[in-house]
Design an enzyme around this catalytic site. Sequence first.
Site, PDB file in Angstrom:
ATOM      1  CG  ASP A 136      -2.165  -1.251   0.623  1.00 49.96           C
ATOM      2  OD1 ASP A 136      -1.750  -2.723   0.809  1.00 49.96           O
ATOM      3  OD2 ASP A 136      -2.948  -1.145   1.528  1.00 49.96           O
ATOM      4  NE  ARG A 145      17.550 -13.777   7.488  1.00 49.30           N
ATOM      5  CZ  ARG A 145      16.296 -12.593   8.264  1.00 49.30           C
ATOM      6  NH1 ARG A 145      15.892 -12.419   7.414  1.00 49.30           N
ATOM      7  NH2 ARG A 145      16.478 -13.028   9.421  1.00 49.30           N
ATOM      8  CG  LEU A 156      13.996  -5.796  14.974  1.00 51.99           C
ATOM      9  CD1 LEU A 156      13.894  -6.798  15.560  1.00 51.99           C
ATOM     10  CD2 LEU A 156      12.139  -4.961  14.494  1.00 51.99           C
TER      11      LEU A 156
END
Length: 627
Positions: free
Chosen positions: A385, A444, A596
Amino acid sequence: MKSGTYNVKAKGHGSSFMPMAVTIEDDKIASIKVDSTGETSGIADEVFKRLPKQIVENQTLNVDAVSGATLSSNGVIAGVAQAINEAGGDSNEWKQRNKPKAESGANEEFTTDVVIVGAGGAGLTAAARSLQHNKKVIVLEKYPQIGGNTSRAGGPMNAAEPEWQRGFKALTGEKETLEKIAQTPIDQIDPEYQEDFKKLQKQINDYVASGADYLFDSTLLHEIQTYLGGKRTDLDGNEIHGKYELVTTLVNNVLDSVKWLTDLGVEFDRSQVTMPVGALWRRGHKPVEPMGFAFIHVLGDWVREHGGRILTETRAQHLIIKNGKVVGVEAKRVDGSKVTIHAKATILTAGGFGANMKMVQKYNNYWDKINDDMPTTNSPAITGDGIDLGLEAGAALTGMGFIQMMPVSDPVTGEIFTGLQTPPENFIMVNQEGKRFVNEFAERDTLAKAAIANGGLFYLIADNKIKDTAYNTTQESIDAQVEAGTLYRDDTLEGLAKQIGMDPDTLVATINKYNSYVDADDDPEFHKSAFNLKCQVAPFYATPRKPAIHHTMGGLTIDKQAHVLDKAGEIIPGLYSAGENAGGLHAGNRLGGNSLADIFTFGRIAADTAFAERETAADVTTGASAK
């Protein structure tokens, strides 16, 4: 129905099973009490407030699931249905009763200093920081509950704090990792990073020469690992790496973010330094409370207590743009009413698009294929959005083709913290044949690609000692998962292998070989970058894992002050962005623990920039000198 209190259990989010006490009197449900202590905090709190109240007040099970918490909503409904059936009633008839009537609200209009779109970690950080500048703040959140993806995060945030980290011993393999970084040829380092890399080389060489055995770290190491960890090439051969000014801004300001959060009330566990999967280094500051909700509830409470207004179930639909300047937001509530907010500054913090599979597939230019049924770790709210809103103002996009997968996700739900999720130095990843197939300490995308090449499904093997290092789990949760058949446990490796359908001799040989590598401080097979524990203390566990969509690298183009930029590289007046809504920092692959770090650092910066520019504008208007 027979009156009485019926004790049932309902499936919650992840691996939890919620005890429920349903009291029935005179053929009516008199009360519903849910024990949600085993449920992940912040994921479904609104469910336990809303659904029992709706069911009791309206005497129906035909109630809507709470957006973003469907599993827990269905769990509550199923638990009450079980109690009705046990009492002799017909739960299907209750599910066909009339729905509670929804009331429509009136349109509203507000004027504020700052409007923020998205009440996750970045949004609440921007809100709290704006309030510290004595600004009026309104936060829009389309879901009933604040938190976004931050509530689902593991908790550790990366920040180099060398004095603190010196208190921890180095792990086997970490010195070798540093030496390998220092030996990187300078011509493989992009020009803007070369001077910093040379300084890091000296830091590493001095540390190695000293013979010290403590955990080394520095902001320069964090910078270079972030840069190298994100340097990737897409399917068309285009290379991308983190924007220097964004990476350096992050690593040089993130420790201040830790201190700022501490001042607001977040308590960090200083007794351990940790790292999530793919972080590459132990610099994680982990809250005492479990998972990312440790940040969310502190920030949310602080914002409300200091006058900030959070409008939940209110979805931003359009930016208000006048003469090329963003001056507010038009939004819509779930009841259909409109909310218009006029603001001096608009900060977009609505996250990425990891829960919007069509958008993921549209932009993906890194993975050969992403299937329609690929699971995601994301909150259902994370659908792009904020990126769409930025495009309305002519924002440029960057890095949109790079999609990160979380390699160690639940194969069914995509969640992270089912099973036994341990620090990567304790990972033992085996394929369906029982063989290791990758350096478990790697990035990752490296882990995910290796898993996909081995059929997707694999297992994390742990013993009872490794189990004790697992994140955010309890013995009760472990036992419940074993009983449910989603986690495997056995007193012998042979028995464990049989349970998961692999050759016992192969698994035993794999684990014995791994243990010998730990003893030898060397992994000649896959060159694992850091070791800690052997796997040898019964009982043994196998956690099934599979890659899932986790993070979208790309987003709105921003500068180091968090201004949103247009395609010509010019600042769009009045518009700012932070967190996963923005791109350019993590480039092709994000290090675990940097998300974070990103949201709390750039969330603060966005608020500081908006404040400084409003103050400067006021000074110019009044003729005062600039501050």
